[in-house]
Design an enzyme around this catalytic site. Structure first.
Site, PDB file in Angstrom:
ATOM      1  N   THR A  10     106.846  13.680 -74.367  1.00 15.95           N
ATOM      2  CA  THR A  10     108.000  13.044 -75.018  1.00 15.95           C
ATOM      3  C   THR A  10     108.203  11.618 -74.526  1.00 15.95           C
ATOM      4  O   THR A  10     108.163  11.351 -73.323  1.00 15.95           O
ATOM      5  CB  THR A  10     109.265  13.867 -74.753  1.00 15.95           C
ATOM      6  OG1 THR A  10     109.052  15.204 -75.203  1.00 15.95           O
ATOM      7  CG2 THR A  10     110.467  13.275 -75.475  1.00 15.95           C
ATOM      8  N   PHE A  23     112.798  12.732 -70.713  1.00 17.02           N
ATOM      9  CA  PHE A  23     113.180  14.136 -70.896  1.00 17.02           C
ATOM     10  C   PHE A  23     112.065  15.074 -70.406  1.00 17.02           C
ATOM     11  O   PHE A  23     111.793  16.095 -71.041  1.00 17.02           O
ATOM     12  CB  PHE A  23     113.539  14.441 -72.352  1.00 17.02           C
ATOM     13  CG  PHE A  23     114.631  13.591 -72.901  1.00 17.02           C
ATOM     14  CD1 PHE A  23     115.832  13.447 -72.229  1.00 17.02           C
ATOM     15  CD2 PHE A  23     114.472  12.893 -74.094  1.00 17.02           C
ATOM     16  CE1 PHE A  23     116.849  12.650 -72.725  1.00 17.02           C
ATOM     17  CE2 PHE A  23     115.484  12.089 -74.601  1.00 17.02           C
ATOM     18  CZ  PHE A  23     116.673  11.972 -73.909  1.00 17.02           C
ATOM     19  N   GLN A  35     102.075  29.613 -77.839  1.00 17.05           N
ATOM     20  CA  GLN A  35     102.625  30.129 -76.590  1.00 17.05           C
ATOM     21  C   GLN A  35     103.853  29.341 -76.162  1.00 17.05           C
ATOM     22  O   GLN A  35     104.830  29.921 -75.662  1.00 17.05           O
ATOM     23  CB  GLN A  35     101.570  30.085 -75.484  1.00 17.05           C
ATOM     24  CG  GLN A  35     102.068  30.643 -74.160  1.00 17.05           C
ATOM     25  CD  GLN A  35     100.978  31.255 -73.330  1.00 17.05           C
ATOM     26  OE1 GLN A  35     100.227  32.110 -73.802  1.00 17.05           O
ATOM     27  NE2 GLN A  35     100.865  30.837 -72.078  1.00 17.05           N
ATOM     28  N   GLU A  36     103.826  28.031 -76.351  1.00 17.43           N
ATOM     29  CA  GLU A  36     104.995  27.217 -75.997  1.00 17.43           C
ATOM     30  C   GLU A  36     106.213  27.643 -76.811  1.00 17.43           C
ATOM     31  O   GLU A  36     107.321  27.768 -76.279  1.00 17.43           O
ATOM     32  CB  GLU A  36     104.674  25.744 -76.247  1.00 17.43           C
ATOM     33  CG  GLU A  36     105.791  24.796 -75.865  1.00 17.43           C
ATOM     34  CD  GLU A  36     105.403  23.325 -76.010  1.00 17.43           C
ATOM     35  OE1 GLU A  36     106.301  22.476 -75.999  1.00 17.43           O
ATOM     36  OE2 GLU A  36     104.198  23.053 -76.148  1.00 17.43           O
ATOM     37  N   ARG A  37     106.013  27.882 -78.091  1.00 11.95           N
ATOM     38  CA  ARG A  37     107.128  28.286 -78.956  1.00 11.95           C
ATOM     39  C   ARG A  37     107.638  29.672 -78.595  1.00 11.95           C
ATOM     40  O   ARG A  37     108.847  29.928 -78.634  1.00 11.95           O
ATOM     41  CB  ARG A  37     106.676  28.239 -80.420  1.00 11.95           C
ATOM     42  CG  ARG A  37     106.514  26.824 -80.950  1.00 11.95           C
ATOM     43  CD  ARG A  37     105.787  26.782 -82.269  1.00 11.95           C
ATOM     44  NE  ARG A  37     105.785  25.446 -82.857  1.00 11.95           N
ATOM     45  CZ  ARG A  37     105.009  25.063 -83.867  1.00 11.95           C
ATOM     46  NH1 ARG A  37     104.176  25.929 -84.419  1.00 11.95           N
ATOM     47  NH2 ARG A  37     105.071  23.819 -84.319  1.00 11.95           N
ATOM     48  N   ALA A  68     109.483   7.690 -79.438  1.00 15.90           N
ATOM     49  CA  ALA A  68     108.721   8.595 -80.298  1.00 15.90           C
ATOM     50  C   ALA A  68     109.226  10.024 -80.252  1.00 15.90           C
ATOM     51  O   ALA A  68     108.910  10.826 -81.127  1.00 15.90           O
ATOM     52  CB  ALA A  68     107.247   8.561 -79.904  1.00 15.90           C
ATOM     53  N   GLY A  69     110.007  10.377 -79.209  1.00 11.03           N
ATOM     54  CA  GLY A  69     110.376  11.773 -79.040  1.00 11.03           C
ATOM     55  C   GLY A  69     109.125  12.592 -78.811  1.00 11.03           C
ATOM     56  O   GLY A  69     108.242  12.191 -78.052  1.00 11.03           O
ATOM     57  N   SER A  70     109.004  13.718 -79.488  1.00  6.23           N
ATOM     58  CA  SER A  70     107.808  14.551 -79.349  1.00  6.23           C
ATOM     59  C   SER A  70     106.834  14.349 -80.510  1.00  6.23           C
ATOM     60  O   SER A  70     105.919  15.155 -80.710  1.00  6.23           O
ATOM     61  CB  SER A  70     108.211  16.030 -79.269  1.00  6.23           C
ATOM     62  OG  SER A  70     108.973  16.396 -80.403  1.00  6.23           O
TER      63      SER A  70
END
Length: 361
Positions: free
Chosen positions: A130, A160, A245-247, A134-136
């Site tokens: 992040t 962040f 997996q992250e989600r 650009a954020g993610s």
């Protein structure tokens, strides 16, 4: 009373008892200090490592638990998230997100360099994706890595970043080439102490105070070729491959956090009196709490099925995204309603007190 879950086997429940003991003995006594410091201390990390919690899925030759079953990750995530989302998030970055990168994309030399400390808690990790503007959105990534002799010069910043204030290893995404949106990104293992790498402030947040969410800066950081993770210009693909997996980690955290909030509210509704009755006996609250329990049970069943599918290697990124989105929405509904339920009690009591005062006056 919730439906009995069928996701876990007896060995998972034994593992849950171990995690609960760790939480009770090592985490809860330090929680207020963690919140004040905005940091999970190294002693806690190392204790988690000693107990084998950080090396789930990591082969024993590198100091791991050698357990390749995501349901154990789910148990760890649930128990940590019940006492504070930041714990599930901080340890989840290590166990759920970074571990697959280090296991699947690294060379043998990199595994030997990082995994033993990763499993013991001596190496805390973060993912540097992040960015401030650009954020993610990886397509808008501005951090760059330019070829320089036997390595790369990295410039840019991240924000962040969970574990960012304390991390020893940051898996960092940087742009290494041109081409269409999302291409030309490479992952680098940037280590604490590298010249030109610095940390900004640990960020003030509305919640998750235990997590050291920080800003990171890279000013002409020289990263040797041996610290490139995965394929050159393959970072975007690598990140997309690990999204499921992250989600799922997020979905499990969402449900566990909402469940904890609801359990507290249910007990409060039994104990708190208003107009000489438990507030849970009022029809509005009974309907509200029944609705919340039902929503959460349905969501838990859905997330459990997705967790089982992922543990079998059958969950698509799209289905994982559904679980994350739905559980996030239900978590918000549950927590908001729990706050409203408890706040309404204070309002009722205050109104009644004022009314009595007016009557007497």
């Amino acid at each position: 009373m919730s439906l009995k879950r069928t996701l876990f086997e007896p060995e998972h429940e034994l593992f849950r008892e171990s995690v609960r003991a760790f939480v009770a003995k090592e985490v809860l006594p330090r929680r207020e200090q963690h919140r004040a410091d905005r940091l999970i201390d190294r002693e806690t990390w190392k204790k988690a490592g000693e107990l084998g919690f950080l090396g789930l899925g990591v082969p024993a030759q590198y100091g791991g638990s050698d357990i390749d079953d995501f349901r154990f990750n789910a148990v760890l995530n649930e128990e940590l998230s019940r006492i504070g989302v930041a714990y599930g998030s901080s340890f989840g970055i290590q166990v759920d997100i970074i571990a697959p990168y280090l296991l699947r994309l690294t060379t043998e030399e990199q595994k030997e360099r990082w995994l033993p400390g990763f499993c013991s808690g001596d190496i805390v990790t973060a993912i540097g994706m992040t960015e401030p503007e650009a954020g993610s959105d990886l397509g808008a990534l501005k951090t760059t890595a330019v070829r320089n002799g036997d390595g790369w010069i990295v410039n840019g910043s991240k924000t962040f970043i969970t574990n960012g204030g304390n991390a020893d290893l940051i898996v960092t995404a940087a742009r290494t080439g041109g081409g269409p949106k999302g291409r030309g990104i490479t992952l680098f293992g940037i280590e604490a102490g590298m010249e030109g790498f610095s940390r900004g402030r640990v960020l003030e947040k509305v919640g998750q105070h235990e997590a050291d969410t920080a800003e990171l800066f890279f000013e002409d950081v020289h990263v040797p070729d041996e610290l490139v993770i995965g394929e050159l210009d393959g970072g975007f693909k690598h990140m997309m491959e690990h999204l499921a997996q992250e989600r799922m980690g997020s979905a499990i955290t969402n449900v566990a956090h909402a469940r904890a909030a609801l359990d507290i509210t249910l007990q409060y509704a039994k104990d708190r009196m208003a107009f000489r009755r438990p507030i849970g006996s009022f029809q509005h609250n009974r309907f509200l709490l029944a609705d919340l329990v039902t929503r959460l049970d349905v969501t838990q069943a859905y997330v459990d099925q997705c967790t089982l599918a992922h543990s079998k290697g059958e969950l698509s990124p799209v289905d994982a995204a559904k679980a994350k989105w739905w559980s996030s929405d239900v978590q918000g509904q549950v927590v908001d309603a729990c706050v409203s339920c408890t706040a309404a009690t204070a309002t009722w009591r205050s109104t009644r007190s004022r009314t009595r005062g007016w009557t007497r006056g």
